[in-house]
Design a protein around this motif. Sequence first.
Motif, PDB file in Angstrom:
ATOM      1  N   ARG A 104      40.508  47.187  46.492  1.00  0.00           N
ATOM      2  CA  ARG A 104      41.821  47.323  45.812  1.00  0.00           C
ATOM      3  C   ARG A 104      43.046  47.192  46.746  1.00  0.00           C
ATOM      4  O   ARG A 104      44.113  46.382  46.467  1.00  0.00           O
ATOM      5  CB  ARG A 104      41.975  48.839  45.159  1.00  0.00           C
ATOM      6  CG  ARG A 104      41.147  48.673  43.892  1.00  0.00           C
ATOM      7  CD  ARG A 104      41.468  50.164  43.050  1.00  0.00           C
ATOM      8  NE  ARG A 104      40.787  51.280  43.648  1.00  0.00           N
ATOM      9  CZ  ARG A 104      39.693  51.739  43.371  1.00  0.00           C
ATOM     10  NH1 ARG A 104      38.731  50.898  42.787  1.00  0.00           N
ATOM     11  NH2 ARG A 104      39.173  52.567  44.220  1.00  0.00           N
ATOM     12  N   LEU A 107      43.579  43.484  47.595  1.00  0.00           N
ATOM     13  CA  LEU A 107      44.097  42.864  46.380  1.00  0.00           C
ATOM     14  C   LEU A 107      45.503  43.106  46.141  1.00  0.00           C
ATOM     15  O   LEU A 107      46.203  42.317  45.992  1.00  0.00           O
ATOM     16  CB  LEU A 107      43.332  43.378  44.976  1.00  0.00           C
ATOM     17  CG  LEU A 107      42.017  42.725  44.883  1.00  0.00           C
ATOM     18  CD1 LEU A 107      41.457  43.259  43.529  1.00  0.00           C
ATOM     19  CD2 LEU A 107      41.919  41.372  44.616  1.00  0.00           C
ATOM     20  N   ARG A 108      46.010  44.276  46.596  1.00  0.00           N
ATOM     21  CA  ARG A 108      47.543  44.872  46.238  1.00  0.00           C
ATOM     22  C   ARG A 108      48.081  44.184  47.537  1.00  0.00           C
ATOM     23  O   ARG A 108      49.397  43.729  47.338  1.00  0.00           O
ATOM     24  CB  ARG A 108      47.588  46.172  46.702  1.00  0.00           C
ATOM     25  CG  ARG A 108      47.512  47.102  45.573  1.00  0.00           C
ATOM     26  CD  ARG A 108      47.829  48.319  45.885  1.00  0.00           C
ATOM     27  NE  ARG A 108      47.397  49.025  47.028  1.00  0.00           N
ATOM     28  CZ  ARG A 108      46.395  49.878  47.067  1.00  0.00           C
ATOM     29  NH1 ARG A 108      45.510  50.012  46.344  1.00  0.00           N
ATOM     30  NH2 ARG A 108      46.048  50.271  48.351  1.00  0.00           N
ATOM     31  N   GLU A 113      46.348  39.883  41.130  1.00  0.00           N
ATOM     32  CA  GLU A 113      46.093  40.334  40.122  1.00  0.00           C
ATOM     33  C   GLU A 113      45.352  39.726  39.223  1.00  0.00           C
ATOM     34  O   GLU A 113      45.442  38.372  38.939  1.00  0.00           O
ATOM     35  CB  GLU A 113      47.513  41.135  39.232  1.00  0.00           C
ATOM     36  CG  GLU A 113      48.523  41.958  40.193  1.00  0.00           C
ATOM     37  CD  GLU A 113      49.680  41.899  39.575  1.00  0.00           C
ATOM     38  OE1 GLU A 113      49.839  41.511  38.374  1.00  0.00           O
ATOM     39  OE2 GLU A 113      50.367  42.910  40.026  1.00  0.00           O
ATOM     40  N   ARG A 114      44.535  40.241  38.250  1.00  0.00           N
ATOM     41  CA  ARG A 114      43.678  39.939  37.340  1.00  0.00           C
ATOM     42  C   ARG A 114      42.901  38.455  37.843  1.00  0.00           C
ATOM     43  O   ARG A 114      42.965  37.355  37.386  1.00  0.00           O
ATOM     44  CB  ARG A 114      44.300  39.461  36.108  1.00  0.00           C
ATOM     45  CG  ARG A 114      45.083  40.656  35.303  1.00  0.00           C
ATOM     46  CD  ARG A 114      45.242  40.450  33.942  1.00  0.00           C
ATOM     47  NE  ARG A 114      43.711  40.692  33.134  1.00  0.00           N
ATOM     48  CZ  ARG A 114      43.459  39.501  32.433  1.00  0.00           C
ATOM     49  NH1 ARG A 114      43.731  38.494  32.219  1.00  0.00           N
ATOM     50  NH2 ARG A 114      42.048  39.860  31.944  1.00  0.00           N
ATOM     51  N   ASP A 134      39.933  44.454  36.535  1.00  0.00           N
ATOM     52  CA  ASP A 134      40.784  43.756  35.464  1.00  0.00           C
ATOM     53  C   ASP A 134      40.484  42.183  35.374  1.00  0.00           C
ATOM     54  O   ASP A 134      41.592  41.430  35.706  1.00  0.00           O
ATOM     55  CB  ASP A 134      42.308  44.097  35.732  1.00  0.00           C
ATOM     56  CG  ASP A 134      42.904  43.790  34.386  1.00  0.00           C
ATOM     57  OD1 ASP A 134      42.413  43.311  33.123  1.00  0.00           O
ATOM     58  OD2 ASP A 134      43.952  43.486  34.128  1.00  0.00           O
ATOM     59  N   SER A 136      39.926  38.484  35.080  1.00  0.00           N
ATOM     60  CA  SER A 136      40.189  37.217  33.962  1.00  0.00           C
ATOM     61  C   SER A 136      38.907  36.757  33.243  1.00  0.00           C
ATOM     62  O   SER A 136      38.897  36.429  32.069  1.00  0.00           O
ATOM     63  CB  SER A 136      41.266  36.238  34.455  1.00  0.00           C
ATOM     64  OG  SER A 136      40.763  35.649  35.459  1.00  0.00           O
ATOM     65  N   ALA A 396      44.870  46.414  30.769  1.00  0.00           N
ATOM     66  CA  ALA A 396      44.960  46.832  32.191  1.00  0.00           C
ATOM     67  C   ALA A 396      43.603  47.436  32.792  1.00  0.00           C
ATOM     68  O   ALA A 396      42.870  48.145  31.853  1.00  0.00           O
ATOM     69  CB  ALA A 396      46.049  47.752  32.249  1.00  0.00           C
TER      70      ALA A 396
END
Length: 398
Positions: A104, A107-108, A113-114, A134, A136, A396
Amino acid sequence: MLHDQIIVCFSSIDWDAAWQIHQEVMSRLARAGNRVLFVENTGVRRPALSDLPRLARRLRHWRSPRAPHDLPPNLRLLSPMIPPFPYSRLALPIKHALLGRSLRRHLRDLGMERPSVWVFLPTPVVVRLATEVDPSLIIYYCADDFASSSPQAMPIEASEAELLQRADLVFATSSQLAERARHRNPRVYLMPAGVAFEDFERIRLSDTPLSPELQALPRPIVGYIGGVNERIDTELVVEAARRLPSFSFAFVGPIRGGMSALKRCANVHLLGPRPHDRIPNYIKGFDVAVIPYRLTAFTHNIYPVKLNEYLAMGVPVVSTPLHEVRAFADEHAGVVAIAASADEFVAALQAAVQADDAAARSRRVEVARGNSWTSRIARMSEIVEARLAEKPRAGAGV
Protein backbone atom coordinates in the motif's frame (compact mmCIF):
# COMPACT_ATOMS: atom_id res chain seq x y z
CA MET A 1 -1.09 -2.43 -27.04
CA LEU A 2 -2.04 -1.66 -23.44
CA HIS A 3 -0.93 1.78 -22.29
CA ASP A 4 -1.56 4.17 -19.40
CA GLN A 5 -2.50 1.22 -17.19
CA ILE A 6 -1.51 0.68 -13.56
CA ILE A 7 -0.15 -2.84 -13.09
CA VAL A 8 0.90 -4.78 -9.99
CA CYS A 9 2.72 -8.00 -10.78
CA PHE A 10 3.12 -10.68 -8.12
CA SER A 11 6.04 -12.62 -9.55
CA SER A 12 7.15 -16.17 -8.75
CA ILE A 13 10.79 -15.20 -9.38
CA ASP A 14 13.05 -12.29 -8.49
CA TRP A 15 13.87 -9.67 -11.09
CA ASP A 16 17.53 -10.75 -11.14
CA ALA A 17 16.65 -14.41 -11.76
CA ALA A 18 17.21 -16.04 -15.15
CA TRP A 19 15.11 -14.10 -17.65
CA GLN A 20 11.65 -15.61 -18.04
CA ILE A 21 8.09 -14.68 -18.96
CA HIS A 22 7.67 -12.54 -15.84
CA GLN A 23 10.41 -10.02 -16.69
CA GLU A 24 9.72 -10.10 -20.43
CA VAL A 25 6.01 -9.33 -20.19
CA MET A 26 6.33 -6.71 -17.48
CA SER A 27 9.28 -4.90 -19.07
CA ARG A 28 7.44 -4.73 -22.41
CA LEU A 29 4.27 -3.42 -20.74
CA ALA A 30 6.35 -0.83 -18.88
CA ARG A 31 8.08 0.31 -22.07
CA ALA A 32 4.65 0.66 -23.69
CA GLY A 33 3.75 3.38 -21.18
CA ASN A 34 2.14 1.39 -18.38
CA ARG A 35 3.27 1.90 -14.77
CA VAL A 36 4.35 -1.43 -13.29
CA LEU A 37 5.08 -2.44 -9.70
CA PHE A 38 6.97 -5.75 -9.82
CA VAL A 39 6.64 -7.62 -6.51
CA GLU A 40 9.44 -10.16 -6.28
CA ASN A 41 8.95 -13.77 -5.24
CA THR A 42 7.40 -14.19 -1.80
CA GLY A 43 8.04 -17.94 -1.72
CA VAL A 44 6.29 -21.11 -2.85
CA ARG A 45 8.05 -23.40 -0.34
CA ARG A 46 10.20 -23.23 2.77
CA PRO A 47 13.70 -21.84 2.03
CA ALA A 48 16.67 -24.18 1.77
CA LEU A 49 20.42 -23.65 2.02
CA SER A 50 20.55 -23.18 -1.76
CA ASP A 51 18.32 -20.11 -1.34
CA LEU A 52 20.81 -18.22 0.84
CA PRO A 53 22.41 -16.23 -2.03
CA ARG A 54 18.96 -15.14 -3.24
CA LEU A 55 17.94 -14.15 0.29
CA ALA A 56 21.15 -12.13 0.65
CA ARG A 57 20.35 -10.26 -2.60
CA ARG A 58 16.83 -9.66 -1.34
CA LEU A 59 18.18 -8.13 1.86
CA ARG A 60 20.49 -5.82 -0.11
CA HIS A 61 17.62 -4.67 -2.32
CA TRP A 62 15.38 -4.16 0.71
CA ARG A 63 17.99 -2.04 2.49
CA SER A 64 19.04 -0.16 -0.69
CA PRO A 65 16.12 -0.04 -3.15
CA ARG A 66 17.06 -0.33 -6.80
CA ALA A 67 17.58 3.02 -8.47
CA PRO A 68 15.15 3.82 -11.29
CA HIS A 69 17.90 3.86 -13.95
CA ASP A 70 18.68 0.20 -13.20
CA LEU A 71 15.23 -0.89 -14.38
CA PRO A 72 13.08 -0.47 -17.48
CA PRO A 73 11.21 2.84 -17.69
CA ASN A 74 7.99 2.95 -15.63
CA LEU A 75 8.87 -0.22 -13.67
CA ARG A 76 9.60 -0.30 -9.93
CA LEU A 77 10.60 -3.19 -7.71
CA LEU A 78 9.16 -4.27 -4.39
CA SER A 79 11.51 -6.74 -2.68
CA PRO A 80 9.47 -8.07 0.27
CA MET A 81 11.14 -9.07 3.52
CA ILE A 82 8.57 -11.36 5.09
CA PRO A 83 8.71 -14.62 7.04
CA PRO A 84 9.05 -17.89 5.09
CA PHE A 85 6.61 -20.79 5.42
CA PRO A 86 4.04 -19.68 2.80
CA TYR A 87 1.26 -22.00 4.02
CA SER A 88 1.63 -21.63 7.79
CA ARG A 89 -1.53 -20.51 9.53
CA LEU A 90 0.62 -18.77 12.14
CA ALA A 91 2.85 -16.98 9.63
CA LEU A 92 0.09 -15.91 7.21
CA PRO A 93 -1.28 -12.98 9.29
CA ILE A 94 2.25 -11.63 9.78
CA LYS A 95 3.12 -12.02 6.10
CA HIS A 96 -0.18 -10.39 5.11
CA ALA A 97 0.36 -7.43 7.43
CA LEU A 98 3.98 -6.83 6.41
CA LEU A 99 3.53 -7.27 2.67
CA GLY A 100 0.19 -5.46 2.66
CA ARG A 101 1.64 -2.42 4.44
CA SER A 102 4.62 -2.30 2.09
CA LEU A 103 2.43 -2.76 -0.97
CA ARG A 104 0.00 0.00 0.00
CA ARG A 105 2.90 2.38 0.74
CA HIS A 106 4.40 1.77 -2.69
CA LEU A 107 1.03 2.23 -4.39
CA ARG A 108 0.51 5.54 -2.56
CA ASP A 109 4.02 6.79 -3.31
CA LEU A 110 3.65 5.96 -6.99
CA GLY A 111 0.14 7.35 -7.24
CA MET A 112 -1.19 3.98 -8.38
CA GLU A 113 -4.94 3.44 -7.91
CA ARG A 114 -7.16 0.55 -9.03
CA PRO A 115 -4.35 -1.47 -10.64
CA SER A 116 -4.78 -4.49 -12.79
CA VAL A 117 -3.16 -7.28 -10.80
CA TRP A 118 -1.14 -9.90 -12.66
CA VAL A 119 -0.43 -12.97 -10.54
CA PHE A 120 2.27 -15.52 -11.33
CA LEU A 121 2.44 -16.88 -7.76
CA PRO A 122 -0.92 -18.07 -6.35
CA THR A 123 0.05 -18.45 -2.68
CA PRO A 124 -2.46 -17.62 0.08
CA VAL A 125 -0.96 -14.21 0.95
CA VAL A 126 -0.76 -13.14 -2.71
CA VAL A 127 -4.32 -14.23 -3.50
CA ARG A 128 -5.60 -12.36 -0.46
CA LEU A 129 -3.72 -9.15 -1.29
CA ALA A 130 -4.67 -9.32 -4.97
CA THR A 131 -8.31 -8.90 -3.98
CA GLU A 132 -7.66 -6.14 -1.42
CA VAL A 133 -6.04 -3.45 -3.60
CA ASP A 134 -9.30 -2.51 -5.36
CA PRO A 135 -8.16 -4.16 -8.60
CA SER A 136 -9.62 -3.20 -11.93
CA LEU A 137 -8.81 -6.74 -13.08
CA ILE A 138 -7.21 -9.84 -11.62
CA ILE A 139 -5.19 -11.77 -14.20
CA TYR A 140 -3.63 -15.12 -13.41
CA TYR A 141 -0.68 -15.95 -15.68
CA CYS A 142 -0.44 -19.67 -15.06
CA ALA A 143 3.13 -20.51 -16.10
CA ASP A 144 3.90 -23.52 -13.88
CA ASP A 145 2.29 -26.44 -12.11
CA PHE A 146 3.60 -25.39 -8.71
CA ALA A 147 2.00 -28.26 -6.80
CA SER A 148 4.11 -30.79 -8.70
CA SER A 149 7.36 -28.81 -8.41
CA SER A 150 8.11 -30.17 -4.93
CA PRO A 151 6.26 -31.88 -2.04
CA GLN A 152 6.57 -28.67 -0.01
CA ALA A 153 4.64 -26.73 -2.66
CA MET A 154 1.64 -29.08 -2.82
CA PRO A 155 -0.50 -26.98 -0.41
CA ILE A 156 -0.61 -24.23 -3.07
CA GLU A 157 -3.44 -26.12 -4.79
CA ALA A 158 -6.09 -24.62 -2.48
CA SER A 159 -5.11 -20.99 -2.96
CA GLU A 160 -4.58 -21.52 -6.70
CA ALA A 161 -8.12 -22.89 -6.95
CA GLU A 162 -9.40 -19.77 -5.18
CA LEU A 163 -7.45 -17.52 -7.55
CA LEU A 164 -8.79 -19.33 -10.60
CA GLN A 165 -12.33 -18.72 -9.39
CA ARG A 166 -11.67 -15.03 -8.67
CA ALA A 167 -9.61 -14.19 -11.75
CA ASP A 168 -11.12 -12.06 -14.52
CA LEU A 169 -8.71 -13.64 -17.03
CA VAL A 170 -6.32 -16.58 -17.09
CA PHE A 171 -3.36 -16.88 -19.44
CA ALA A 172 -1.77 -20.33 -19.50
CA THR A 173 1.58 -21.21 -21.02
CA SER A 174 0.69 -24.78 -21.99
CA SER A 175 -2.33 -26.68 -23.21
CA GLN A 176 -2.24 -28.88 -20.11
CA LEU A 177 -2.30 -25.91 -17.75
CA ALA A 178 -5.05 -24.27 -19.80
CA GLU A 179 -7.23 -27.40 -19.73
CA ARG A 180 -6.88 -27.71 -15.98
CA ALA A 181 -7.70 -24.02 -15.46
CA ARG A 182 -10.89 -24.26 -17.55
CA HIS A 183 -12.45 -26.48 -14.91
CA ARG A 184 -12.65 -23.40 -12.65
CA ASN A 185 -12.69 -20.42 -15.02
CA PRO A 186 -14.28 -19.95 -18.46
CA ARG A 187 -11.96 -17.11 -19.52
CA VAL A 188 -8.76 -19.06 -20.14
CA TYR A 189 -6.43 -18.26 -23.03
CA LEU A 190 -3.45 -20.30 -24.20
CA MET A 191 -0.47 -17.92 -24.17
CA PRO A 192 2.87 -19.77 -24.43
CA ALA A 193 6.20 -18.07 -24.02
CA GLY A 194 7.33 -16.07 -27.02
CA VAL A 195 10.70 -14.85 -28.22
CA ALA A 196 12.18 -11.35 -28.49
CA PHE A 197 12.49 -12.03 -32.19
CA GLU A 198 13.87 -8.65 -33.23
CA ASP A 199 16.75 -8.91 -30.76
CA PHE A 200 17.62 -12.42 -31.87
CA GLU A 201 17.34 -11.55 -35.56
CA ARG A 202 19.73 -8.61 -35.14
CA ILE A 203 22.40 -10.91 -33.70
CA ARG A 204 21.69 -13.68 -36.19
CA LEU A 205 22.22 -11.34 -39.14
CA SER A 206 25.18 -9.48 -37.68
CA ASP A 207 28.90 -10.18 -37.90
CA THR A 208 29.15 -10.34 -34.12
CA PRO A 209 31.90 -12.80 -33.17
CA LEU A 210 31.05 -15.92 -31.20
CA SER A 211 31.50 -15.87 -27.45
CA PRO A 212 35.15 -16.64 -26.58
CA GLU A 213 34.17 -19.71 -24.53
CA LEU A 214 32.54 -21.28 -27.58
CA GLN A 215 35.38 -20.35 -29.92
CA ALA A 216 37.69 -22.40 -27.73
CA LEU A 217 35.57 -25.57 -27.92
CA PRO A 218 35.93 -28.33 -30.54
CA ARG A 219 33.00 -28.49 -32.93
CA PRO A 220 30.28 -29.53 -33.33
CA ILE A 221 28.80 -27.83 -30.28
CA VAL A 222 25.65 -29.16 -28.63
CA GLY A 223 24.27 -26.22 -26.67
CA TYR A 224 21.78 -25.65 -23.88
CA ILE A 225 20.47 -22.39 -22.42
CA GLY A 226 18.75 -22.28 -19.04
CA GLY A 227 18.95 -23.56 -15.49
CA VAL A 228 21.22 -26.53 -14.98
CA ASN A 229 19.23 -28.27 -12.28
CA GLU A 230 17.10 -31.27 -11.40
CA ARG A 231 15.04 -30.90 -14.59
CA ILE A 232 18.04 -31.99 -16.69
CA ASP A 233 18.21 -35.69 -17.54
CA THR A 234 21.86 -35.94 -16.56
CA GLU A 235 22.05 -39.65 -17.32
CA LEU A 236 20.93 -38.96 -20.89
CA VAL A 237 23.44 -36.14 -21.36
CA VAL A 238 26.30 -38.17 -19.87
CA GLU A 239 25.51 -41.11 -22.16
CA ALA A 240 25.34 -38.87 -25.23
CA ALA A 241 28.63 -37.22 -24.30
CA ARG A 242 30.25 -40.63 -23.86
CA ARG A 243 29.05 -41.86 -27.25
CA LEU A 244 29.98 -38.62 -29.03
CA PRO A 245 33.46 -37.80 -27.69
CA SER A 246 34.19 -35.45 -30.61
CA PHE A 247 31.16 -33.28 -29.75
CA SER A 248 31.32 -30.46 -27.20
CA PHE A 249 28.33 -30.07 -24.87
CA ALA A 250 28.01 -26.45 -23.64
CA PHE A 251 25.54 -25.58 -20.87
CA VAL A 252 24.90 -21.86 -20.34
CA GLY A 253 22.92 -21.01 -17.23
CA PRO A 254 22.89 -21.00 -13.43
CA ILE A 255 23.97 -24.30 -11.86
CA ARG A 256 21.87 -25.65 -9.02
CA GLY A 257 23.09 -28.70 -7.14
CA GLY A 258 26.36 -30.49 -7.59
CA MET A 259 25.86 -31.77 -11.15
CA SER A 260 28.92 -33.93 -10.46
CA ALA A 261 28.02 -36.41 -13.21
CA LEU A 262 28.18 -33.68 -15.83
CA LYS A 263 31.34 -32.18 -14.40
CA ARG A 264 33.12 -35.51 -14.74
CA CYS A 265 32.58 -35.57 -18.53
CA ALA A 266 35.59 -34.15 -20.35
CA ASN A 267 33.47 -32.86 -23.25
CA VAL A 268 30.70 -31.32 -21.10
CA HIS A 269 31.33 -27.66 -20.28
CA LEU A 270 29.24 -25.88 -17.62
CA LEU A 271 29.72 -22.21 -18.46
CA GLY A 272 27.49 -20.78 -15.75
CA PRO A 273 25.00 -17.89 -16.04
CA ARG A 274 25.39 -15.14 -18.61
CA PRO A 275 23.54 -11.80 -19.04
CA HIS A 276 20.22 -12.18 -20.83
CA ASP A 277 21.20 -9.83 -23.64
CA ARG A 278 24.18 -12.09 -24.43
CA ILE A 279 22.13 -15.27 -24.82
CA PRO A 280 21.60 -14.85 -28.62
CA ASN A 281 25.38 -14.68 -29.07
CA TYR A 282 25.77 -18.05 -27.39
CA ILE A 283 22.94 -19.73 -29.29
CA LYS A 284 24.43 -18.42 -32.53
CA GLY A 285 27.51 -20.52 -31.76
CA PHE A 286 25.59 -23.79 -31.30
CA ASP A 287 25.54 -26.38 -34.06
CA VAL A 288 22.53 -28.02 -32.41
CA ALA A 289 20.50 -26.98 -29.35
CA VAL A 290 18.88 -29.31 -26.85
CA ILE A 291 16.04 -29.48 -24.33
CA PRO A 292 17.14 -32.57 -22.34
CA TYR A 293 14.50 -32.50 -19.62
CA ARG A 294 13.37 -35.45 -17.55
CA LEU A 295 9.75 -36.50 -17.99
CA THR A 296 8.03 -35.61 -14.71
CA ALA A 297 4.66 -34.31 -13.57
CA PHE A 298 6.20 -30.83 -13.50
CA THR A 299 7.87 -30.89 -16.94
CA HIS A 300 4.70 -32.41 -18.43
CA ASN A 301 3.20 -28.91 -18.26
CA ILE A 302 6.25 -26.96 -19.45
CA TYR A 303 6.43 -24.98 -22.68
CA PRO A 304 10.16 -24.13 -22.66
CA VAL A 305 11.02 -20.48 -23.32
CA LYS A 306 14.26 -21.61 -24.95
CA LEU A 307 12.43 -23.47 -27.75
CA ASN A 308 11.61 -20.38 -29.82
CA GLU A 309 14.89 -18.72 -28.84
CA TYR A 310 16.79 -21.62 -30.40
CA LEU A 311 14.62 -21.50 -33.52
CA ALA A 312 14.97 -17.72 -33.87
CA MET A 313 18.69 -18.28 -34.41
CA GLY A 314 17.98 -20.98 -37.02
CA VAL A 315 19.60 -23.70 -34.91
CA PRO A 316 18.43 -27.36 -35.08
CA VAL A 317 16.63 -28.48 -31.90
CA VAL A 318 16.58 -31.91 -30.26
CA SER A 319 14.28 -32.45 -27.27
CA THR A 320 13.11 -35.22 -25.01
CA PRO A 321 9.39 -35.99 -25.57
CA LEU A 322 7.88 -33.27 -23.39
CA HIS A 323 4.15 -33.01 -24.02
CA GLU A 324 4.18 -29.40 -25.19
CA VAL A 325 7.28 -29.81 -27.36
CA ARG A 326 5.80 -32.91 -29.02
CA ALA A 327 2.65 -30.92 -29.81
CA PHE A 328 4.82 -28.11 -31.20
CA ALA A 329 6.75 -30.61 -33.34
CA ASP A 330 3.50 -32.06 -34.68
CA GLU A 331 2.26 -28.58 -35.60
CA HIS A 332 5.55 -27.60 -37.25
CA ALA A 333 6.72 -30.75 -38.97
CA GLY A 334 10.47 -31.15 -39.34
CA VAL A 335 11.38 -28.22 -37.08
CA VAL A 336 12.12 -30.09 -33.83
CA ALA A 337 13.51 -33.61 -33.43
CA ILE A 338 12.02 -35.65 -30.57
CA ALA A 339 14.20 -38.29 -28.91
CA ALA A 340 12.73 -40.70 -26.36
CA SER A 341 15.87 -42.74 -25.60
CA ALA A 342 19.64 -42.39 -25.52
CA ASP A 343 19.89 -44.13 -28.90
CA GLU A 344 17.39 -41.70 -30.45
CA PHE A 345 19.01 -38.71 -28.77
CA VAL A 346 22.48 -39.53 -30.10
CA ALA A 347 21.12 -40.29 -33.57
CA ALA A 348 19.17 -37.02 -33.62
CA LEU A 349 22.24 -35.00 -32.64
CA GLN A 350 24.29 -36.62 -35.40
CA ALA A 351 21.55 -36.11 -37.98
CA ALA A 352 21.06 -32.46 -36.97
CA VAL A 353 24.72 -31.71 -37.53
CA GLN A 354 25.00 -33.64 -40.79
CA ALA A 355 21.77 -32.60 -42.48
CA ASP A 356 21.49 -28.91 -41.57
CA ASP A 357 21.13 -26.52 -44.51
CA ALA A 358 20.01 -23.00 -45.37
CA ALA A 359 16.44 -24.03 -46.18
CA ALA A 360 16.01 -25.78 -42.83
CA ARG A 361 17.43 -22.78 -40.97
CA SER A 362 15.08 -20.42 -42.78
CA ARG A 363 12.11 -22.61 -41.88
CA ARG A 364 13.03 -22.53 -38.19
CA VAL A 365 13.42 -18.77 -38.20
CA GLU A 366 9.99 -18.28 -39.78
CA VAL A 367 8.34 -20.50 -37.17
CA ALA A 368 9.95 -18.43 -34.41
CA ARG A 369 8.87 -15.19 -36.12
CA GLY A 370 5.26 -16.30 -35.73
CA ASN A 371 5.82 -16.78 -31.99
CA SER A 372 7.35 -13.36 -31.25
CA TRP A 373 6.67 -11.57 -28.00
CA THR A 374 5.45 -8.61 -30.06
CA SER A 375 2.51 -10.65 -31.32
CA ARG A 376 1.94 -12.31 -27.94
CA ILE A 377 1.74 -8.98 -26.08
CA ALA A 378 -0.53 -7.50 -28.75
CA ARG A 379 -2.95 -10.41 -28.37
CA MET A 380 -2.91 -10.22 -24.57
CA SER A 381 -3.54 -6.49 -24.76
CA GLU A 382 -6.62 -7.05 -26.91
CA ILE A 383 -7.99 -9.58 -24.44
CA VAL A 384 -7.30 -7.37 -21.41
CA GLU A 385 -8.79 -4.26 -23.01
CA ALA A 386 -11.94 -6.16 -23.99
CA ARG A 387 -12.38 -7.46 -20.44
CA LEU A 388 -11.80 -4.01 -18.96
CA ALA A 389 -14.45 -2.57 -21.26
CA GLU A 390 -17.08 -5.10 -20.22
CA LYS A 391 -16.38 -5.12 -16.49
CA PRO A 392 -18.16 -2.43 -14.41
CA ARG A 393 -16.11 -0.33 -12.03
CA ALA A 394 -15.91 -1.88 -8.58
CA GLY A 395 -16.33 -0.07 -5.31
CA ALA A 396 -13.58 1.27 -3.14
CA GLY A 397 -11.07 -1.19 -1.73
CA VAL A 398 -8.98 -1.29 1.40
